[in-house]
Design a protein around this motif. Structure first.
Motif, short mmCIF file in Angstrom:
data_model
loop_
_atom_site.label_atom_id
_atom_site.label_comp_id
_atom_site.label_asym_id
_atom_site.label_seq_id
_atom_site.Cartn_x
_atom_site.Cartn_y
_atom_site.Cartn_z
N TYR A 128 4.50 -39.68 1.37
CA TYR A 128 4.97 -38.37 1.81
C TYR A 128 4.95 -38.28 3.34
CZ TYR A 128 4.13 -37.36 -3.11
OH TYR A 128 4.15 -37.41 -4.48
N ILE A 129 3.93 -38.85 3.94
CA ILE A 129 3.87 -38.90 5.41
C ILE A 129 5.01 -39.77 5.92
CG2 ILE A 129 2.54 -39.71 7.39
CD1 ILE A 129 0.02 -38.93 5.90
N GLY A 130 5.23 -40.90 5.26
CA GLY A 130 6.33 -41.79 5.66
C GLY A 130 7.67 -41.10 5.58
N ALA A 131 7.89 -40.34 4.52
CA ALA A 131 9.15 -39.63 4.34
C ALA A 131 9.34 -38.57 5.41
CB ALA A 131 9.21 -39.00 2.95
N LEU A 132 8.26 -37.84 5.73
CA LEU A 132 8.34 -36.78 6.74
C LEU A 132 8.61 -37.36 8.13
CD1 LEU A 132 8.04 -33.81 7.57
CD2 LEU A 132 5.57 -34.20 7.77
N VAL A 133 7.86 -38.40 8.47
CA VAL A 133 8.03 -39.05 9.78
C VAL A 133 9.42 -39.67 9.89
CG1 VAL A 133 7.25 -40.96 11.23
CG2 VAL A 133 5.57 -39.46 10.15
N GLY A 134 9.82 -40.42 8.87
CA GLY A 134 11.12 -41.08 8.89
C GLY A 134 12.26 -40.10 8.99
N GLY A 135 12.20 -39.02 8.24
CA GLY A 135 13.27 -38.03 8.27
C GLY A 135 13.39 -37.33 9.62
N SER A 136 12.24 -36.99 10.20
CA SER A 136 12.25 -36.30 11.50
C SER A 136 12.84 -37.20 12.59
CB SER A 136 10.83 -35.89 11.88
OG SER A 136 10.27 -35.04 10.90
N ILE A 137 12.39 -38.45 12.63
CA ILE A 137 12.90 -39.38 13.64
C ILE A 137 14.36 -39.70 13.37
CG2 ILE A 137 12.65 -41.68 14.64
CD1 ILE A 137 9.67 -41.54 14.02
N GLY A 138 14.73 -39.84 12.10
CA GLY A 138 16.11 -40.15 11.75
C GLY A 138 17.07 -39.07 12.20
N PHE A 139 16.70 -37.81 12.01
CA PHE A 139 17.58 -36.71 12.42
C PHE A 139 17.79 -36.71 13.93
CE2 PHE A 139 18.30 -32.30 13.73
CZ PHE A 139 19.45 -32.01 12.99
N LEU A 140 16.70 -36.85 14.70
CA LEU A 140 16.82 -36.92 16.15
C LEU A 140 17.66 -38.12 16.57
CD1 LEU A 140 16.04 -36.02 19.03
CD2 LEU A 140 13.96 -37.41 18.80
N SER A 141 17.47 -39.23 15.88
CA SER A 141 18.21 -40.46 16.20
C SER A 141 19.72 -40.24 16.06
CB SER A 141 17.77 -41.61 15.28
OG SER A 141 16.40 -41.87 15.43
#
Length: 253
Positions: A128-141
């Protein structure tokens, strides 16, 4: 198309590839300072990112340093959100501000962050932490045309996710998939705006980063210390970030 700009892209690719990243944020910054239409910057930068990190990802995988199953929670959310970020039109002020402060954070991380000392023991991280971190960085990317590895690396070190080479391999693949996903969103948006043809004017930048990335990825095989490369990269990033932030201040005020 300036020879100087192509040379700067070559140097940027070599420096970033030598520390496991793609260089998307700095490509964007250089294009902003060069006066290129800000709407096409993310597309150019993301293509350059893909050319730089594709070979690195393959080498990490071949050497056994890339655990895709372990990275899956991060990329499962980052891929669709990078596409979504790439689809969203933003103003020049927001774009330059987001890019400038992203670069500042990246430069500070390289200057004062993890020294790549050995990690004695790794521990599993929550999906769940991985999904939250990945999604946040992905959107900014996707939004500003970067790969996001420069933000993922310190998080993985903090989580004790893996050993340094495993983290470098994870960041390389993360940059690659986010860049591809963000690029599809950016291309669709440019098609809608009728500005996609502007990208072709900067074709010479692509072979420049391809060659620079290949050279940079082999720096570790020589006697040039990794810390020296990191300091040189940090100086470049901090310089262009300050230039961008000053430009953003002028736009806002």
């Amino acid at each position: 198309m300036s020879v100087l700009l192509a040379t700067l892209f070559f140097i940027t690719a070599a420096l970033y590839a030598s520390v496991g990243f793609g260089g998307g944020s700095t490509y964007n910054a250089l294009l902003v300072l060069y006066g290129v239409d800000y709407r096409v910057l993310p597309t150019i930068a993301l293509v350059c990112n893909i050319l730089v990190v594709a070979g690195g990802s393959w080498r990490f995988a071949s050497a056994g340093h890339l655990n895709f199953k372990k990275l899956l929670p991060f990329v499962a959310t980052s891929i669709p959100l990078a596409w979504l970020g790439g689809r969203i039109p933003i103003s020049e002020t927001i774009f330059i501000g987001a890019l400038g402060f992203s670069l500042l954070a990246a430069g500070l991380h390289l200057s004062f962050g993890q020294k790549n000392s050995p990690i004695e023991a790794t521990k599993p991280s929550s999906p769940y932490i991985g999904a939250l971190v990945g999604g946040s960085i992905g959107f900014l990317s996707g939004l500003v045309g970067i790969g996001g590895g420069i933000f993922l690396a310190p998080v993985l070190y903090f989580l004790r996710w893996g050993r340094p080479k495993e983290i470098a391999g994870a960041c390389s693949l993360f940059i690659l998939v986010n860049s591809i996903s963000g690029l599809t969103g950016q291309v669709t948006k440019l098609n809608d705006l009728g500005t996609l043809t502007l990208v072709s004017q900067y074709w010479a930048l692509f072979p420049a980063v391809l060659i620079g990335g290949q050279i940079g990825s082999r720096f570790a095989n020589y006697r040039l210390k990794n810390a020296t490369i990191k300091h040189l990269t940090a100086i470049l990033i901090l310089y262009v970030s300050i230039r961008l932030i000053l430009r953003w201040v002028n736009l806002v005020f």
